[in-house]
Design a protein around this motif. Structure first.
Motif, PDB file in Angstrom:
ATOM      1  N   TYR A  46      13.063  68.556 145.767  1.00 48.56           N
ATOM      2  CA  TYR A  46      13.903  69.602 146.381  1.00 48.56           C
ATOM      3  C   TYR A  46      13.644  69.709 147.887  1.00 48.56           C
ATOM      4  O   TYR A  46      14.558  69.966 148.657  1.00 48.56           O
ATOM      5  CB  TYR A  46      13.698  70.943 145.676  1.00 48.56           C
ATOM      6  CG  TYR A  46      14.533  71.051 144.413  1.00 48.56           C
ATOM      7  CD1 TYR A  46      15.867  71.466 144.459  1.00 48.56           C
ATOM      8  CD2 TYR A  46      14.006  70.703 143.181  1.00 48.56           C
ATOM      9  CE1 TYR A  46      16.641  71.542 143.311  1.00 48.56           C
ATOM     10  CE2 TYR A  46      14.773  70.763 142.012  1.00 48.56           C
ATOM     11  CZ  TYR A  46      16.093  71.192 142.086  1.00 48.56           C
ATOM     12  OH  TYR A  46      16.860  71.253 140.951  1.00 48.56           O
ATOM     13  N   ARG A  78      17.428  76.551 144.050  1.00 48.59           N
ATOM     14  CA  ARG A  78      18.058  75.643 143.090  1.00 48.59           C
ATOM     15  C   ARG A  78      19.479  76.077 142.779  1.00 48.59           C
ATOM     16  O   ARG A  78      19.944  76.014 141.648  1.00 48.59           O
ATOM     17  CB  ARG A  78      17.237  75.560 141.797  1.00 48.59           C
ATOM     18  CG  ARG A  78      15.752  75.508 142.097  1.00 48.59           C
ATOM     19  CD  ARG A  78      15.064  74.357 141.465  1.00 48.59           C
ATOM     20  NE  ARG A  78      13.848  74.068 142.210  1.00 48.59           N
ATOM     21  CZ  ARG A  78      12.699  73.706 141.685  1.00 48.59           C
ATOM     22  NH1 ARG A  78      12.599  73.586 140.409  1.00 48.59           N
ATOM     23  NH2 ARG A  78      11.657  73.443 142.439  1.00 48.59           N
ATOM     24  N   TYR A  85      20.407  68.511 139.278  1.00 48.41           N
ATOM     25  CA  TYR A  85      19.164  68.197 138.567  1.00 48.41           C
ATOM     26  C   TYR A  85      19.510  67.836 137.119  1.00 48.41           C
ATOM     27  O   TYR A  85      20.282  68.548 136.477  1.00 48.41           O
ATOM     28  CB  TYR A  85      18.236  69.405 138.604  1.00 48.41           C
ATOM     29  CG  TYR A  85      17.014  69.245 137.738  1.00 48.41           C
ATOM     30  CD1 TYR A  85      15.850  68.688 138.245  1.00 48.41           C
ATOM     31  CD2 TYR A  85      17.041  69.638 136.400  1.00 48.41           C
ATOM     32  CE1 TYR A  85      14.736  68.519 137.442  1.00 48.41           C
ATOM     33  CE2 TYR A  85      15.927  69.472 135.598  1.00 48.41           C
ATOM     34  CZ  TYR A  85      14.784  68.920 136.120  1.00 48.41           C
ATOM     35  OH  TYR A  85      13.677  68.745 135.323  1.00 48.41           O
TER      36      TYR A  85
END
Ligand SMILES: [Zn+2]
Length: 383
Positions: A46, A78, A85
């Motif tokens: 990330y 996120r 992801y």
């Protein structure tokens, strides 16, 4: 000055390598991060996504390593639609169909940023057929796409995948060092840091989040209390304990679901129908992943408790991690022995591995509690 890469705890060489690649303008389009669970690969992925997507770019004041703008903060939470992801959706690993979906998704334009990042976790669970469906994309991704693969060891990943990636090795972070890092970042005591790290299967990043959340701490307490009550619980008690744990595990998901829906409806006016469908599908996958994460957490906490019982039976109570419930652990240890505790731990590990994304949380927690009671106390159980 702090930048996105500062959060890659315990991996100074990875941090320096990625930072130098970004500053030098020679990022690769395909990375393979290799390292054991809890070595901070996801956090690093990330961070790299932040450096790659940040609109301030590599020409920014700090070489593009912003970590603070809207895009960077969405990525950190996120929530950025252009950072995807994925984890294996099949019990045995990635499904070919899932990889085909990812391959077709790669060809779509980004939604908010100029580029996109695909993070694929556990590529050691990428079988030959699924890998073959992915090779061309991995070899020649579109110019604005970065692919970051995460795997346990280099050897566990298919050579055809390894050879197409820049491999970045992650070291195992020793437990004492991990606890120290957590204390530094949260102010928690070393004892509490160790409890958190075991509850989060060794992940430093998740342990830090865990300690900042009262819900998580209460949840953990619920699991250890349920474990402590097994010695005297009858079948109905167990069903009730399991139901309580499932409710507690699912409660934060309602918030996640609500937040995702609110975010979507906020942006719905600006987005094409096809994009909305994409986001809805992604949200659904996120909920599924979070559910399975919550289930794994129940198992991690239960395992930690069982290891403590085992240590007590073995006459080494100084290894107890869950020191706040030491009295209950000693009571459990007095009713069983080291071999039975070890067997219960093994059984737990097996059912944890068997959690496929389709199993219902009710069933699997129920089964786990019944099994641990049986193995740990067997017929000698008090009524
Ligand atoms: Zn930024």
């Amino acid at each position: 000055m702090a930048d996105a890469f500062e959060n890659i705890f315990g991996q100074p060489r990875v941090r320096d390598f990625l930072r130098a690649s970004v500053r030098g303008g020679h990022v690769s389009q395909a990375y393979l991060f290799c390292g054991p669970a809890g070595s901070n690969k996801t956090a690093a992925a990330y961070a790299l996504a932040q450096a790659y997507l940040c609109p301030k770019g590599a020409k920014g004041p700090r070489g593009g390593l912003c970590g603070a703008c809207d895009a960077c903060s969405r990525i950190a939470r996120r929530k950025h639609p252009d950072v995807r992801y994925y984890a294996p959706e099949g019990a045995g690993g990635y499904l070919v169909e899932q990889i085909r979906e990812i391959v077709s998704d790669v060809s779509y334009a980004p939604i908010q940023a100029k580029s996109k990042v695909y993070i694929l976790d556990r590529v050691d669970m990428l079988g030959t057929a699924a890998a073959n469906a992915f090779l061309k994309t991995l070899e020649e991704p579109p110019a604005n796409v970065m692919i970051v693969l995460l795997g346990r060891t280099r050897e566990s990943v298919l050579p055809t995948i390894v050879s197409r990636c820049q491999v970045v090795p992650f070291r195992h972070i020793p437990a004492t060092e991990a606890a120290g890092i957590i204390r530094q970042n949260t102010g928690a005591s070393i004892e509490t840091a160790r409890i958190a790290i075991e509850a989060c299967s060794g992940s430093i990043t998740r342990a830090c989040e865990f300690l900042k959340s009262n819900d998580s701490l209460a949840f953990r307490r619920g699991v250890v209390d349920a474990m402590s009550r097994l010695a005297t619980a009858d079948d109905w008690d167990i069903i009730e304990l399991a139901a309580g744990l499932v409710r507690a595990a699912k409660a934060p998901l309602d918030d996640v679901r609500a937040a995702l829906e609110a975010e979507l409806s906020e942006n719905a006016d600006f987005l094409a129908k096809s994009v909305i469908r994409q986001i809805e599908a992604r949200n659904k996958r996120q909920i599924t992943a979070k559910t399975s994460q919550a289930l794994h957490q129940v198992f991690s906490i239960a395992s930690s408790w069982l290891r403590d019982v085992m240590a007590t039976c073995a006459g080494t109570p100084e290894f107890i991690v869950n020191v706040d419930v030491k009295a209950q652990i000693e009571m459990a240890a007095a009713r069983t022995d080291e071999a039975r505790a070890a067997a219960a731990l093994a059984a737990l590990r097996e059912s944890d591995e068997a959690i496929s994304y389709n199993v219902s949380p009710e069933t699997c927690i129920d089964a786990m509690l019944f099994e641990v009671r049986e193995v740990l106390y067997g017929s000698s159980r008090a009524h």
